[in-house]
Design a protein around this motif. Sequence first.
Motif, PDB file in Angstrom:
ATOM      1  N   ALA A 127     -15.614  -5.262 -44.328  1.00 41.65           N
ATOM      2  CA  ALA A 127     -16.236  -6.768 -44.579  1.00 41.65           C
ATOM      3  C   ALA A 127     -15.676  -7.344 -43.671  1.00 41.65           C
ATOM      4  O   ALA A 127     -14.433  -7.613 -43.303  1.00 41.65           O
ATOM      5  CB  ALA A 127     -16.265  -7.112 -46.033  1.00 41.65           C
ATOM      6  N   ASP A 164     -15.543 -10.906 -43.963  1.00 41.74           N
ATOM      7  CA  ASP A 164     -15.157 -12.206 -44.565  1.00 41.74           C
ATOM      8  C   ASP A 164     -13.850 -12.037 -45.064  1.00 41.74           C
ATOM      9  O   ASP A 164     -13.008 -11.216 -44.785  1.00 41.74           O
ATOM     10  CB  ASP A 164     -16.151 -12.450 -45.702  1.00 41.74           C
ATOM     11  CG  ASP A 164     -16.215 -11.323 -46.879  1.00 41.74           C
ATOM     12  OD1 ASP A 164     -15.264 -10.426 -46.810  1.00 41.74           O
ATOM     13  OD2 ASP A 164     -17.084 -11.300 -47.604  1.00 41.74           O
ATOM     14  N   GLU A 165     -13.229 -12.871 -45.964  1.00 47.88           N
ATOM     15  CA  GLU A 165     -11.827 -12.868 -46.569  1.00 47.88           C
ATOM     16  C   GLU A 165     -11.465 -11.766 -47.161  1.00 47.88           C
ATOM     17  O   GLU A 165     -10.450 -11.438 -47.243  1.00 47.88           O
ATOM     18  CB  GLU A 165     -11.657 -14.256 -47.102  1.00 47.88           C
ATOM     19  CG  GLU A 165     -11.782 -15.686 -46.170  1.00 47.88           C
ATOM     20  CD  GLU A 165     -11.370 -16.943 -46.987  1.00 47.88           C
ATOM     21  OE1 GLU A 165     -11.319 -16.804 -48.258  1.00 47.88           O
ATOM     22  OE2 GLU A 165     -11.343 -17.920 -46.536  1.00 47.88           O
ATOM     23  N   SER A 166     -12.517 -11.004 -47.883  1.00 54.77           N
ATOM     24  CA  SER A 166     -12.231  -9.975 -48.830  1.00 54.77           C
ATOM     25  C   SER A 166     -11.607  -8.739 -47.996  1.00 54.77           C
ATOM     26  O   SER A 166     -10.717  -8.092 -48.415  1.00 54.77           O
ATOM     27  CB  SER A 166     -13.514  -9.696 -49.559  1.00 54.77           C
ATOM     28  OG  SER A 166     -14.311  -9.009 -48.616  1.00 54.77           O
ATOM     29  N   LYS A 167     -12.145  -8.694 -46.804  1.00 52.29           N
ATOM     30  CA  LYS A 167     -11.749  -7.501 -46.082  1.00 52.29           C
ATOM     31  C   LYS A 167     -11.861  -6.364 -46.755  1.00 52.29           C
ATOM     32  O   LYS A 167     -11.262  -5.259 -46.478  1.00 52.29           O
ATOM     33  CB  LYS A 167     -10.125  -7.485 -45.617  1.00 52.29           C
ATOM     34  CG  LYS A 167      -9.575  -8.919 -44.908  1.00 52.29           C
ATOM     35  CD  LYS A 167     -10.410  -9.120 -43.446  1.00 52.29           C
ATOM     36  CE  LYS A 167      -9.855 -10.542 -42.837  1.00 52.29           C
ATOM     37  NZ  LYS A 167     -10.815 -10.499 -41.533  1.00 52.29           N
ATOM     38  N   GLY A 172     -23.105  -7.385 -44.646  1.00 53.40           N
ATOM     39  CA  GLY A 172     -21.808  -7.765 -43.981  1.00 53.40           C
ATOM     40  C   GLY A 172     -20.682  -6.933 -43.566  1.00 53.40           C
ATOM     41  O   GLY A 172     -19.829  -7.240 -42.993  1.00 53.40           O
ATOM     42  N   LYS A 173     -20.707  -5.728 -44.504  1.00 53.99           N
ATOM     43  CA  LYS A 173     -19.908  -4.850 -43.993  1.00 53.99           C
ATOM     44  C   LYS A 173     -20.087  -4.037 -42.590  1.00 53.99           C
ATOM     45  O   LYS A 173     -21.195  -3.260 -42.691  1.00 53.99           O
ATOM     46  CB  LYS A 173     -19.459  -3.803 -45.272  1.00 53.99           C
ATOM     47  CG  LYS A 173     -19.081  -4.481 -46.366  1.00 53.99           C
ATOM     48  CD  LYS A 173     -18.604  -3.288 -47.740  1.00 53.99           C
ATOM     49  CE  LYS A 173     -18.083  -3.920 -48.820  1.00 53.99           C
ATOM     50  NZ  LYS A 173     -19.225  -4.799 -49.491  1.00 53.99           N
ATOM     51  N   SER A 205     -20.337 -12.368 -35.078  1.00 53.31           N
ATOM     52  CA  SER A 205     -19.851 -12.269 -36.616  1.00 53.31           C
ATOM     53  C   SER A 205     -20.753 -11.370 -37.392  1.00 53.31           C
ATOM     54  O   SER A 205     -21.884 -11.125 -36.805  1.00 53.31           O
ATOM     55  CB  SER A 205     -19.518 -13.538 -37.146  1.00 53.31           C
ATOM     56  OG  SER A 205     -20.702 -13.967 -37.105  1.00 53.31           O
ATOM     57  N   GLU A 232     -22.413 -12.672 -39.777  1.00 58.35           N
ATOM     58  CA  GLU A 232     -23.529 -13.597 -40.080  1.00 58.35           C
ATOM     59  C   GLU A 232     -24.601 -13.700 -39.174  1.00 58.35           C
ATOM     60  O   GLU A 232     -25.646 -14.067 -39.219  1.00 58.35           O
ATOM     61  CB  GLU A 232     -22.849 -14.819 -40.553  1.00 58.35           C
ATOM     62  CG  GLU A 232     -22.245 -14.995 -41.748  1.00 58.35           C
ATOM     63  CD  GLU A 232     -20.953 -14.625 -41.647  1.00 58.35           C
ATOM     64  OE1 GLU A 232     -20.244 -14.111 -40.467  1.00 58.35           O
ATOM     65  OE2 GLU A 232     -20.068 -14.259 -42.762  1.00 58.35           O
TER      66      GLU A 232
END
Length: 371
Positions: free
Chosen positions: A226, A228-231, A253-254, A336, A338
């Motif tokens: 991912a 995002d912040e979750s990684k 998003g992954k 990115s 997105e």
Amino acid sequence: MESPNPGHGMHCDSGDPIRLGHVRKKGRCMFKNMIVYRIAAAWQGALESLEEALQKTPFTPCGATQEKSSGWVPPRGEDHGALAESVGGQWMLRYMSESKMLPASVLNRKVAEKAEAIEKEFGRKPGKKEKQELKDEAKLDLLPMAFTKQGAMWVWIDPQAKLLVLDTGAQGRADEVVTLLVEGLQGFGVALIDTQTSPQAAMAHWLLSQEAPVGFTVDRECELKAADESKAVVRYARHPLDIDEVKQHVEHGKLPTKLAMTWDDRVSFVLSDTLQVKKIAFLDSVLDEAGDEGGFDTDVAIATGELSKLIPDLIEALGGEGRTELGAALPASIPSAETLAVRVAGGGKGQGTVTGPAEAPQDLDPQSAPF
């Protein structure tokens, strides 16, 4: 879309299948990994001048208080042999490095002992600067007793195709070799191979479309991360990838960071999002053609023969090279999650398929601009 027959790969009219996999014999390749560089077109080195340059930095083992040593060794493994060998016009070098293994806990304990001795003798604790000096002193005391670790790397120069190929998956080690070559060879300049389509964007498209590029198949291993912040990380091993679950991960998003592939039913490998090629192995057809012959010349001929055809095909699958000449401006960075847009070469120049958000995100503050 799931494969209508789970026993076979998914076939598409314009590309190759995402392979559900079957047992195939694999054999060792001289190169386990590849980091590929483009050599400056202006460099016209000769084998003799290369040998002369390498002789200035031969490998010697670490001295008693030396923490690291590196240099060149004879590729054939013969004492006092040539440091640059040519087989079929392909130049092969062997880089060797050696480092002392000094655990931090051992070093810290030695420093603590020295600090304690100062405190007992002078009735004070050493300051920050003095502690650093004690650490340097302790390291010199311990290095002669430390174990050593050696590592070797194949270095392949294709003088006709202007390619430098390093057998490593660590960019830091690759940088060491490149620095040594650039400093030692007059006019020698290189840049990492750059492609029109980023490997990450291309791999995402192949998984979403369930269609591999022509000449390749997608195998049964991949890693998705991912952005995002979750990684968050999802890994598949020995698992079919032409399933809705994989598509959903990518759509959410992954993005792929590793993808197992096979080229021309001859070479299997794992492609990374940084355009590194790892876990290289030869398949049945290559092994059958090679027979039982072995030795340095045979290994070099087989490895360079196969990989010199794989490399341009892989570059083509990623839209071709991004630079028209060495030193040209680099293209934009990988988009990115997105705004991921994947460009895949189409039937005509400038045509292609684009996947990404169905609609552009709404601009909530049109009067504000980032620059």
